[in-house]
Scaffold this motif. Structure first.
Motif, PDB file in Angstrom:
ATOM      1  N   ILE A  91       0.825  -1.209   0.000  1.00 13.59           N
ATOM      2  CA  ILE A  91       0.000   0.000   0.000  1.00 13.59           C
ATOM      3  C   ILE A  91       0.859   1.260   0.000  1.00 13.59           C
ATOM      4  CG2 ILE A  91      -0.344   0.172   2.518  1.00 13.59           C
ATOM      5  CD1 ILE A  91      -3.288   1.008   1.748  1.00 13.59           C
ATOM      6  N   LEU A  92       2.001   1.244   0.701  1.00 15.27           N
ATOM      7  CA  LEU A  92       2.871   2.410   0.668  1.00 15.27           C
ATOM      8  C   LEU A  92       3.410   2.647  -0.741  1.00 15.27           C
ATOM      9  CD1 LEU A  92       4.865   2.079   4.019  1.00 15.27           C
ATOM     10  CD2 LEU A  92       3.113   3.774   3.457  1.00 15.27           C
ATOM     11  N   GLY A  93       3.739   1.574  -1.433  1.00 19.60           N
ATOM     12  CA  GLY A  93       4.191   1.714  -2.811  1.00 19.60           C
ATOM     13  C   GLY A  93       3.099   2.266  -3.708  1.00 19.60           C
ATOM     14  N   SER A  98       0.391   9.947  -4.683  1.00 15.26           N
ATOM     15  CA  SER A  98      -1.013  10.272  -4.441  1.00 15.26           C
ATOM     16  C   SER A  98      -1.122  11.474  -3.512  1.00 15.26           C
ATOM     17  CB  SER A  98      -1.732   9.073  -3.806  1.00 15.26           C
ATOM     18  OG  SER A  98      -1.382   8.946  -2.427  1.00 15.26           O
ATOM     19  N   ALA A  99      -2.350  11.930  -3.283  1.00 15.59           N
ATOM     20  CA  ALA A  99      -2.588  13.067  -2.392  1.00 15.59           C
ATOM     21  C   ALA A  99      -2.676  12.650  -0.933  1.00 15.59           C
ATOM     22  CB  ALA A  99      -3.877  13.783  -2.801  1.00 15.59           C
ATOM     23  N   ALA A 157     -10.875  12.072   4.262  1.00 18.27           N
ATOM     24  CA  ALA A 157     -11.791  12.194   3.128  1.00 18.27           C
ATOM     25  C   ALA A 157     -11.060  12.015   1.802  1.00 18.27           C
ATOM     26  CB  ALA A 157     -12.481  13.554   3.177  1.00 18.27           C
ATOM     27  N   THR A 158      -9.874  12.588   1.696  1.00 17.25           N
ATOM     28  CA  THR A 158      -9.070  12.435   0.483  1.00 17.25           C
ATOM     29  C   THR A 158      -8.751  10.972   0.224  1.00 17.25           C
ATOM     30  OG1 THR A 158      -8.087  14.631   0.744  1.00 17.25           O
ATOM     31  CG2 THR A 158      -6.861  13.041  -0.590  1.00 17.25           C
ATOM     32  N   MET A 159      -8.418  10.247   1.286  1.00 14.27           N
ATOM     33  CA  MET A 159      -8.123   8.827   1.161  1.00 14.27           C
ATOM     34  C   MET A 159      -9.343   8.058   0.667  1.00 14.27           C
ATOM     35  SD  MET A 159      -6.906   6.165   4.154  1.00 14.27           S
ATOM     36  CE  MET A 159      -6.227   7.554   5.053  1.00 14.27           C
ATOM     37  N   GLY A 160     -10.512   8.380   1.218  1.00 10.79           N
ATOM     38  CA  GLY A 160     -11.731   7.703   0.804  1.00 10.79           C
ATOM     39  C   GLY A 160     -12.136   7.994  -0.625  1.00 10.79           C
ATOM     40  N   ARG A 165      -8.351   1.301  -7.661  1.00 12.08           N
ATOM     41  CA  ARG A 165      -7.986   0.566  -8.876  1.00 12.08           C
ATOM     42  C   ARG A 165      -6.942   1.325  -9.687  1.00 12.08           C
ATOM     43  NH1 ARG A 165     -13.454   0.706  -8.439  1.00 12.08           N
ATOM     44  NH2 ARG A 165     -14.548  -1.247  -8.007  1.00 12.08           N
ATOM     45  N   SER A 166      -7.019   2.647  -9.635  1.00  7.67           N
ATOM     46  CA  SER A 166      -6.113   3.462 -10.441  1.00  7.67           C
ATOM     47  C   SER A 166      -4.684   3.401  -9.938  1.00  7.67           C
ATOM     48  CB  SER A 166      -6.584   4.919 -10.455  1.00  7.67           C
ATOM     49  OG  SER A 166      -6.407   5.531  -9.185  1.00  7.67           O
ATOM     50  N   ILE A 167      -4.474   2.947  -8.705  1.00  9.00           N
ATOM     51  CA  ILE A 167      -3.117   2.855  -8.160  1.00  9.00           C
ATOM     52  C   ILE A 167      -2.690   1.402  -7.929  1.00  9.00           C
ATOM     53  CG2 ILE A 167      -3.162   5.176  -7.167  1.00  9.00           C
ATOM     54  CD1 ILE A 167      -3.743   3.927  -4.453  1.00  9.00           C
TER      55      ILE A 167
END
Length: 361
Positions: A91-93, A98-99, A157-160, A165-167
């Motif tokens: 997940i860190l990779g 990302s934001a 909220a940004t995380m949600g 799929r895009s990452i």
């Protein structure tokens, strides 16, 4: 501050010389791997154990004037230790670029045959954790303390909102049936405590009512997204300049599920006059923190999700966390955990169930 917001321990060694602390017993071998990856450590530079022993261990070192932190499993591996760290690496990779603020992944050894366990290296995050310390500027400034909570909502909220799929996280979790699995999962966990010698069970306030209400009011649909799994202020590092979030840390419970459960988890233990939960940490003892409704309003300014069922997620979080904490109490009754810790967490579990009971009544 370390990536987990914990002050370094007194244990300091010197790279390449070994150290008496058993948490650094493999340091010479680890150093060989780090050098093979071109990331040090520098000869003679200090090596600090920041945290860990029974939990994942954090070791700080220097390479080319760059502060890095190595994260490894506890000394006594659990069955899931290596897989948990592999998931953190994944997940860190994926979050790179990302934001979502996080400690940047530098390198990872996911082949446990190299050292005997999985470990990885990340960037040092130079900030503070308000569950550990409230800097003087923040202690004196109510608005800055409020910003801590508001900025934590912005990041959540940004995380949600992020399209997992895009990452490349399509296989990271099982979102199908995620909500349906929650109540049976934690009821099984609660039932399992009965197998522990010395634990005769306790009455959890409103348990049957809470379970029935959750079943009757479960949201019909949700939008799957990244879940941290344990989102609260102890797992967020902030800037001392402006309370900006520098990193969300400790991703070991992350999955793809319903992001609103992270919001529910944050609110479940948020200070409230109706039922003090007993969460430790100096930030929770300060005055003027936002009310839960203010936090939800702030979350909505960034989130694309429908929060109309937020009470359901708070109740589910109270139920889930309450069961987890009661598990430590049960193990303490069986002599498998510190009795004082078990008693304290039992009190917190009771408070969480009472909070949920009030919501569903």
């Amino acid at each position: 501050m370390s990536p987990a917001g914990l002050s370094p321990s007194a244990t300091t060694g010197v790279a390449g010389t070994g150290a008496p602390d058993p948490r650094l017993a493999d340091w010479d071998q680890i150093s060989g791997w780090l050098h093979s990856q071109g990331i040090g450590p520098d000869p003679g530079s200090p090596v600090e154990v920041l945290a860990g022993g029974t939990q994942n261990i954090l070791i700080r070192y220097t390479h080319a004037d760059r502060e890095l932190v190595l994260r490894r499993p506890p000394l006594h591996l659990r069955k899931s230790s290596n897989e948990v760290l592999r998931r953190e690496v994944e997940i860190l990779g994926a979050l790179a670029g990302s934001a979502v603020p996080h400690a940047a992944l530098v390198a990872a050894c996911t082949d446990e045959s190299v050292i005997g366990w999985v470990f990885y290296v990340m960037e040092m995050v130079d900030g503070f954790n308000p569950a550990v310390v409230v800097p003087p500027r923040f202690a004196e400034n109510r608005d800055l303390r409020r910003d801590i909570a508001f900025h934590a909502m912005d990041v959540l909220a940004t995380m949600g909102n992020l399209d997992y799929r895009s990452i490349g996280l399509e296989q990271f979790g099982r979102p199908e049936g995620f909500l349906e699995r929650q109540i049976p999962r934690w009821l099984r966990e609660l039932d399992s405590f009965g197998a522990l010698d010395g634990y005769d069970g306790v009455e959890l306030p409103g348990l049957n009512q809470i379970v029935a209400w959750l079943g009757a009011n479960q949201p019909a649909t949700f939008r799957p997204g990244i879940m941290h799994g344990d989102y609260h202020l102890a797992n967020v590092i902030f800037s001392e300049d402006d309370a900006r979030v520098l990193a969300v840390v400790d991703w070991e419970m992350a999955t793809i599920g319903d992001p609103l459960l992270d919001l529910g988890r944050f609110l479940a233990t948020w200070p409230s006059a109706d039922e003090p939960i007993g969460i430790a940490g100096p930030i929770y003892r300060t005055e003027g923190l936002p009310l839960a409704d203010e936090l939800v309003d702030r979350y909505c300014t960034t989130s694309e999700l429908d929060v109309s069922a937020v009470d359901w997620y708070v109740v589910l979080a109270c139920f889930k966390i309450g069961v987890i904490l009661e598990g430590t109490h049960a193990r303490s009754c069986a002599g498998l955990a510190d009795p004082a810790v078990g008693a304290r967490l039992h009190g917190m579990s009771q408070a969480l169930f009472r909070r949920a009971e009030r919501i569903v009544s």
